[in-house]
Motif scaffolding. Structure first.
Motif, PDB file in Angstrom:
ATOM      1  N   SER A 138      11.581   6.476 -16.967  1.00 53.80           N
ATOM      2  CA  SER A 138      10.345   7.259 -17.076  1.00 53.80           C
ATOM      3  C   SER A 138      10.333   8.115 -18.329  1.00 53.80           C
ATOM      4  O   SER A 138      11.387   8.443 -18.891  1.00 53.80           O
ATOM      5  N   VAL A 154       8.598  11.854 -19.107  1.00 53.05           N
ATOM      6  CA  VAL A 154       8.035  12.949 -18.317  1.00 53.05           C
ATOM      7  C   VAL A 154       7.674  14.112 -19.233  1.00 53.05           C
ATOM      8  O   VAL A 154       8.446  14.465 -20.122  1.00 53.05           O
ATOM      9  N   GLU A 202       5.434  19.374 -13.383  1.00 49.33           N
ATOM     10  CA  GLU A 202       5.273  18.069 -14.019  1.00 49.33           C
ATOM     11  C   GLU A 202       3.807  17.895 -14.433  1.00 49.33           C
ATOM     12  O   GLU A 202       2.908  17.942 -13.600  1.00 49.33           O
ATOM     13  N   ARG A 254       3.693  11.758 -15.957  1.00 49.72           N
ATOM     14  CA  ARG A 254       4.854  10.880 -15.915  1.00 49.72           C
ATOM     15  C   ARG A 254       4.388   9.467 -16.234  1.00 49.72           C
ATOM     16  O   ARG A 254       3.414   8.980 -15.657  1.00 49.72           O
TER      17      ARG A 254
END
Length: 292
Positions: free
Chosen positions: A35, A37, A45, A48
């Protein structure tokens, strides 16, 4: 002794492989094996982007990320071949605000990881792909609408060490550590090559480390390393036999002088391009040294 100006914590279960931080210190981008991010300073977050198909290989590949000069895009090196994604390595561009894909290009490499450098003069990105024992490949790229304009430099065996702070040249070290070279940007024409002999060491007893870089636009730091022959001193253990020396190179006059700085190992010296440099204390905490 440096103190933190911002702290970012990865999301739970995320193991960070590379990272980059926005200039305002409000957001950071990091990669995991699967991923990319973007996180806020408070740990939230923001987006993503998964590297699909997801890889089940836990070792041998490290995705890398870098921000464009204007911080509008995130450039991501995907070592897809080593990750077992049934395709070539990829270099992709994501929107830095949303994580949406913008562009991408296939690479002719089977790399483990890659280092990226932003050129301040034209915004191009340089990528050095490390292919382990097979060598190292250097690319230059720019975003042109929804396309990546890609240039591959002709060497299969030179490691990109640093880009000059004004962007007009860059420094490489031979993959076999035989020499250090300096190249004009962007064409890559080689202007200077130095072996260990130039620093007062015999090439058969010493080698150029994959470390150092630009202290200023016109000066560079270079590390020469080697090992003491066991027959010369039987009382030394393996760690004590290893030695390294740092050298200062004036790129205008080509004068070489020893750089008398104490470092724990041959990689514990990072020039910052503005005349200052970093080392670390015994705990690994960074220390910034001023220009004299």
């Amino acid at each position: 002794m440096l103190a933190p100006t911002a702290e970012f914590r990865p999301l739970p279960d995320d193991e960070v492989k590379s990272h980059t931080v926005f200039a305002d210190l409000e957001r950071a981008v990091y990669t995991t094996l699967n991923s990319v991010v973007c996180a806020a300073a408070d740990g939230t977050e923001l987006w993503r982007s998964d590297l699909r198909p997801l890889s089940d290989r836990l070792h041998g590949h490290w995705p890398g990320c870098a921000l464009s000069l204007d911080e509008r895009e995130v450039w991501v090196y995907r070592p897809d071949a080593m990750a077992g994604r049934n395709g070539p390595d990829r270099w992709v561009v994501l929107d830095a605000t949303t994580g949406a894909p913008v562009a991408g290009v296939d690479l002719e490499t089977v790399g483990h990881g890659g280092q990226q450098y932003r050129n301040p003069s034209d915004g191009h990105i340089l990528l050095d792909v490390g292919e382990g024992q097979d060598g190292s490949v250097i690319y230059r790229a720019a975003l042109d609408g929804a396309e990546v304009r890609l240039t591959r430099y002709p060497w299969p065996d030179r490691c990109l060490i640093d880009l000059a702070p004004d962007g007009r040249q860059f420094m490489t070290v031979d993959h076999g550590q035989a020499d250090v070279a300096f190249h004009n940007y962007p064409d890559g024409d080689t202007t200077l090559v130095l072996t260990a002999d130039a620093f007062g060491h015999h090439a058969e007893d010493a080698y150029v480390e994959w470390s150092g870089g630009y202290l200023t636009p016109d000066t560079a730091l270079i590390t020469i390393a080697g090992e003491i022959d066991p027959e010369e001193d039987e009382d030394l253990d393996d760690d004590e036999r290893e030695w390294h020396r740092h050298y200062h190179l004036d790129l205008l006059t080509r004068e070489i002088t020893e750089f008398p700085v104490t470092s724990h190992n041959s990689y514990d010296l990072t020039p910052l391009g503005d005349g200052t440099w970093l080392t670390s204390d015994p705990s690994g905490h960074p220390i910034r040294w001023p220009a004299h």
